[in-house]
Scaffold this motif. Sequence first.
Motif, mmCIF file in Angstrom:
data_model
loop_
_atom_site.group_PDB
_atom_site.id
_atom_site.type_symbol
_atom_site.label_atom_id
_atom_site.label_comp_id
_atom_site.label_asym_id
_atom_site.label_seq_id
_atom_site.Cartn_x
_atom_site.Cartn_y
_atom_site.Cartn_z
ATOM 1 N N UNK A 63 16.150 0.918 1.461
ATOM 2 C CA UNK A 63 17.155 1.580 2.280
ATOM 3 C C UNK A 63 17.289 3.070 2.074
ATOM 4 N N UNK A 64 16.414 3.646 1.209
ATOM 5 C CA UNK A 64 16.537 5.084 0.901
ATOM 6 C C UNK A 64 15.326 5.884 1.351
ATOM 7 N N UNK A 65 14.305 5.219 1.798
ATOM 8 C CA UNK A 65 13.094 5.945 2.151
ATOM 9 C C UNK A 65 12.422 6.510 0.911
ATOM 10 N N UNK A 66 11.665 7.568 1.086
ATOM 11 C CA UNK A 66 11.013 8.233 -0.041
ATOM 12 C C UNK A 66 11.762 9.509 -0.365
ATOM 13 N N UNK B 40 4.935 0.213 -9.760
ATOM 14 C CA UNK B 40 6.202 -0.515 -9.776
ATOM 15 C C UNK B 40 6.786 -0.470 -11.181
ATOM 16 N N UNK C 258 7.595 5.555 8.865
ATOM 17 C CA UNK C 258 8.457 6.630 8.376
ATOM 18 C C UNK C 258 8.266 7.878 9.221
ATOM 19 N N UNK D 180 11.646 12.663 4.320
ATOM 20 C CA UNK D 180 11.407 11.405 5.024
ATOM 21 C C UNK D 180 12.694 10.788 5.538
ATOM 22 N N UNK D 181 12.578 10.056 6.636
ATOM 23 C CA UNK D 181 13.624 9.135 7.041
ATOM 24 C C UNK D 181 13.568 7.897 6.166
ATOM 25 N N UNK D 182 14.489 6.962 6.397
ATOM 26 C CA UNK D 182 14.579 5.780 5.529
ATOM 27 C C UNK D 182 13.559 4.709 5.871
ATOM 28 N N UNK E 134 10.512 5.443 -4.163
ATOM 29 C CA UNK E 134 10.905 4.701 -2.974
ATOM 30 C C UNK E 134 11.848 3.589 -3.378
ATOM 31 N N UNK F 8 6.969 10.944 -5.619
ATOM 32 C CA UNK F 8 8.091 10.421 -4.850
ATOM 33 C C UNK F 8 8.544 9.101 -5.483
ATOM 34 N N UNK G 93 11.676 12.973 -2.917
ATOM 35 C CA UNK G 93 10.786 13.792 -3.733
ATOM 36 C C UNK G 93 11.404 14.054 -5.099
ATOM 37 N N UNK H 34 0.826 -1.207 0.000
ATOM 38 C CA UNK H 34 0.000 0.000 0.000
ATOM 39 C C UNK H 34 0.857 1.252 0.000
ATOM 40 N N UNK H 35 0.186 2.385 -0.203
ATOM 41 C CA UNK H 35 0.861 3.671 -0.070
ATOM 42 C C UNK H 35 0.959 4.073 1.395
ATOM 43 N N UNK H 36 1.555 5.227 1.639
ATOM 44 C CA UNK H 36 1.736 5.692 3.008
ATOM 45 C C UNK H 36 0.468 6.346 3.527
ATOM 46 N N UNK I 134 -1.629 9.444 -0.168
ATOM 47 C CA UNK I 134 -0.779 8.761 -1.133
ATOM 48 C C UNK I 134 -1.581 7.784 -1.980
ATOM 49 N N UNK I 135 -1.133 7.608 -3.226
ATOM 50 C CA UNK I 135 -1.627 6.531 -4.057
ATOM 51 C C UNK I 135 -0.997 5.219 -3.644
ATOM 52 N N UNK I 136 -1.379 4.153 -4.335
ATOM 53 C CA UNK I 136 -0.924 2.819 -3.953
ATOM 54 C C UNK I 136 0.419 2.447 -4.559
ATOM 55 N N UNK J 128 5.432 6.823 -6.060
ATOM 56 C CA UNK J 128 4.215 7.176 -5.348
ATOM 57 C C UNK J 128 3.814 8.611 -5.688
#
Lengths: 114, 113
Positions: B40-43, B109, A89, A104-106, B37, B35, B45, A42-44, B104-106, B90
């Motif tokens: 190990x890098x998070x999100x 990929x 997050x 954001x953090x990781x 994702x 964004x 922008x 899912x998204x956040x 956020x959207x789903x 995202x």
Amino acid sequence: GDSVTQMEGPVTLSEEAFLTINCTYTATGYPSLFWYVQYPGEGLQLLLKATKADDKGSNKGFEATYRKETTSFHLEKGSVQVSDSAVYFCALSDRNSGYSTLTFGKGTMLLVSP
Amino acid sequence: NAGVTQTPKFRVLKTGQSMTLLCAQDMNHEYMYWYRQDPGMGLRLIHYSVGEGTTAKGEVPDGYNVSRLKKQNFLLGLESAAPSQTSVYFCASSYSNVGNTIYFGEGSWLTVV
């Protein structure tokens, strides 16, 4: 520039255990602070937020307090459930971006076993 | 309640191909975001928009272009895809600034081979 540092995961807990996920930040001025949660596939989703020092955000049993003196916003829950398994997050937004964007953090993965 | 909808959800591209990701929101939000994702890098922008007809660069804009011709849509384009652009993308939107909740959207990929 702005940055958010979270504890590395995964954090593995048994059901009903106490949860803490550490988050510290670097920012100019007085940022707003957030916790977002991402369930598998899912998204956040926004979990909670705090916009000024000493504010406490809370939602679904989770809490976090904006600590300006330690530049921290740690996430806590008194008794976790299997359904809390997700990636969490920490994020901030500040005046430099006009409060327009999030940094954001990781992310920290939480795995809760029955 | 559609919220934020992204298309396509999955795509495989060859290096050098182009494509467009579409984001649509039905909440009359002013602000929209793209964004990426990575493990190990998070999100991070890529680009964002604070209103119809406006766009701005985020943290990692290189290799991407965006357009916001209609308030409800925010398009992300890859002109010449590279393997480094393999990621989950995202889209998000909010009523105004991030003091308001971001939705956020789903996710989409994308794999570049």
